[in-house]
Design a protein around this motif. Sequence first.
Motif, PDB file in Angstrom:
ATOM      1  N   TYR A  26       0.858  -1.175  -0.112  1.00 52.12           N
ATOM      2  CA  TYR A  26       0.025  -0.080  -0.227  1.00 52.12           C
ATOM      3  C   TYR A  26       0.815   1.407   0.009  1.00 52.12           C
ATOM      4  N   ASP A  30       0.791   4.158  -2.785  1.00 52.14           N
ATOM      5  CA  ASP A  30       0.393   5.686  -2.288  1.00 52.14           C
ATOM      6  C   ASP A  30       1.495   6.567  -2.653  1.00 52.14           C
ATOM      7  N   ARG A  34       1.173   9.746  -5.301  1.00 52.98           N
ATOM      8  CA  ARG A  34       1.359  11.152  -4.907  1.00 52.98           C
ATOM      9  C   ARG A  34       2.590  11.793  -5.678  1.00 52.98           C
TER      10      ARG A  34
END
Length: 255
Positions: A26, A30, A34
């Motif tokens: 994860y 992420d 970003r």
Amino acid sequence: MDERACVMEALRLAGSIILENGGETYRVEDTVERLGRALGAEDVQPFAVPSGVFITANFPDGSMSTKVYRARSSGKHLKKVDEVNRISRLAAEGRIGTRETLEALRAIKNEGPAYRLPLRVFANAASAGGFTAMFGGGWIDALIVFLSGALIQLALEWCEKHNVSRVFESAGGGALCTLLPLVFNRLTGMGMIDAMTGGLLMPLVPGLPMTNAVQDAMRGDVLSGVGHGMQAVLTAVLVAGGGVAATRALWMLLA
């Protein structure tokens, strides 16, 4: 390399570094999402599993690019994971551009372990000795385990350097953790075998894959959770069964 290619290569490097150095899947997704938005992509869709990462990005000019990376190694260099997160934050704040981000990620990828070999050997030896004391061993047990832990860490470092199979590394490490206390006890008649063996085995416990498995599963990444969980279970079975149990059984036959 044009701007779009630089962005995709930076995303690939960021995902692969985290994935191959002990980061959760994860966190890979992420960070890549970003970072991609910070570098100018309009929509970034990363998908990570323990064995690879897939990245698709849409750009303002309407073009789309895809990167696929197959992860072939797995380490525990969490300092590299932290460095990638730091670079991602700098890019999100606009303090570094695409090419600076790419060069920084390449530098992280190519740098060696965060800590020098003597410190890694000492850390493994000290932790093994501490666990031995916790399991009820005396100062002689802790001292012997300290020396044995240093030897085992050197053997594991040699295996990693020469790309030895993880199966042999785990089973061999468990065998050494069992054999060294048995030999010491046979030669001197001293030492608590169980406490020494337990202390030596603790640094080999696959704690990071276990943690990642729980975190991924709790976040709904069932595939990654099962993958990390199986890695942890198989490592534990190899250490305990292929190493400890087999060595003790052979020792009893030859004794």
